[in-house]
Design a protein around this motif. Structure first.
Motif, mmCIF file in Angstrom:
data_model
loop_
_atom_site.group_PDB
_atom_site.id
_atom_site.type_symbol
_atom_site.label_atom_id
_atom_site.label_comp_id
_atom_site.label_asym_id
_atom_site.label_seq_id
_atom_site.Cartn_x
_atom_site.Cartn_y
_atom_site.Cartn_z
ATOM 1 N N ILE A 27 -6.080 3.285 3.871
ATOM 2 C CA ILE A 27 -6.135 2.895 2.469
ATOM 3 C C ILE A 27 -6.231 4.138 1.590
ATOM 4 O O ILE A 27 -7.197 4.899 1.696
ATOM 5 C CB ILE A 27 -7.347 1.971 2.215
ATOM 6 N N THR A 75 0.825 -1.208 0.000
ATOM 7 C CA THR A 75 0.000 0.000 0.000
ATOM 8 C C THR A 75 0.859 1.257 0.000
ATOM 9 O O THR A 75 2.053 1.237 0.314
ATOM 10 C CB THR A 75 -0.934 0.032 1.221
ATOM 11 N N ASP A 79 -4.919 2.146 -3.558
ATOM 12 C CA ASP A 79 -4.983 0.859 -2.849
ATOM 13 C C ASP A 79 -6.371 0.241 -2.991
ATOM 14 O O ASP A 79 -6.510 -0.956 -3.254
ATOM 15 C CB ASP A 79 -4.663 1.049 -1.366
#
Length: 327
Positions: free
Chosen positions: A141, A70, A145
């Motif tokens: 996130i 990520t 991602d």
């Protein structure tokens, strides 16, 4: 999704999703924050949506299968952050820190802190983990991602219009995803902040932070946590207002995709000139005294390169019919 996809593959993809029938609804609001206006009629097509936000357990399967790293786990690009020190360029993300006393609420930096090591595996930074939070929404996130996960799952991220239509659960024009009262009969319908933000949270709803997905009642389409808990990414670039209704009803927008390009809103004069996409739904940090964004119409601009400890996502599959996998 390909028309040639087999019925069994479709069933596998939409397992754990709810059918959203599509239709016409009043998007936005003229009664709340200025970025929600003007309220306008929109038509969306049918689709399926994840019954819950993507969990830590689900995201872990994606990472194990693909080796994906990520954005919060990658070193920052010095060219994008001129003047930053080497320490500030280490991987990390923004983490909420409750204050110890009342503070003015005009500067989010009083309760948000850049935290080295914060990422989806360590939501509050080094020393935190997800071992006991497998069914909590994955957070930290960034937009890319979420998009990578959706592609891996054979799904897509929703547009703002699709997300808002789904959140309303068939209650067109209602204040909340469940009706017009925040706590009908004294019952908490979503995970939000109770008390004086950002220093006192009585957690009357049972959760001082994020809750396991599905901890509160679903809306009319069977979707959980379409208000509160964590913000959710959409594909739309942020603009400070919605487009107005067309003068002719025959020209009602169908499946709108928001502004045509990221340059539709000028971020060059912003303190952090990074494009934003729309996030929806509010989070466990939304309090009546500070952020009444736990409503379907509410929207917020989120920098595409930044996750936070209260931002997650869910996916959709457009245009499939039938009842396979419906929850």
């Amino acid at each position: 999704m390909s028309n040639a996809m087999s019925a069994s593959h479709v069933e596998a993809v939409v397992a754990g999703m709810c059918h959203v029938p599509g239709g016409v609804f009043l998007m936005g609001s003229d009664r709340h924050y200025p970025e929600e206006a003007p309220a306008h009629r929109v038509r969306v097509g049918t689709f399926w949506m994840d019954a819950t936000t993507v969990t830590n357990e689900q995201f872990a399967r994606f990472v194990a299968d693909t080796g994906y790293v990520t954005l919060a786990e990658r070193p920052l690009d010095p060219a994008m952050y001129p003047g930053a020190t080497p320490q500030q360029l280490k991987p990390g993300s923004l983490v909420f820190r409750k204050t110890s006393e009342p503070v003015p609420t005009d500067d989010f930096r009083r309760w948000w802190a850049w935290t080295t090591g914060a990422c989806w595996r360590h939501p509050e930074g080094r020393g935190s983990g997800i071992q006991s939070r497998r069914t909590h929404p994955v957070v930290q996130i960034a937009y890319e991602d979420a998009e990578a996960y959706a592609t891996w799952a054979g799904k897509s991220l929703p547009t703002e219009a699709e997300w808002e239509f789904a959140a309303r659960g068939g209650l067109d024009g209602a204040e909340f995803a469940w009706g017009d009262e925040l706590t009908p009969g004294g019952v908490h319908m979503a995970n939000t902040w109770q008390g004086a933000f950002p220093w006192q949270n009585s957690a009357d709803d049972g959760f001082p932070g994020a809750a396991p997905v599905g901890s509160f009642p679903p809306n009319g389409y069977g979707l959980y946590d379409m208000a509160g808990n964590v913000w959710q990414w959409t594909t739309d670039w942020f603009a400070p207002r919605h487009a107005a209704d067309p003068q002719k009803s025959c020209c009602m927008p169908t499946d709108p995709r928001g502004p045509a390009m990221e340059g539709s809103f000028d971020y060059t004069h912003s303190a952090v000139p990074i494009p934003r996409r729309v996030v929806k739904g509010g989070s466990f940090l939304c309090a009546p005294s500070y952020c009444r964004r736990y409503r379907p119409a509410a929207r917020h601009a989120q920098m595409i390169d930044s996750g936070m400890s209260h931002i997650g996502f869910r996916c959709i599959v457009r245009g499939t019919s039938g009842s396979a996998g419906q929850t």
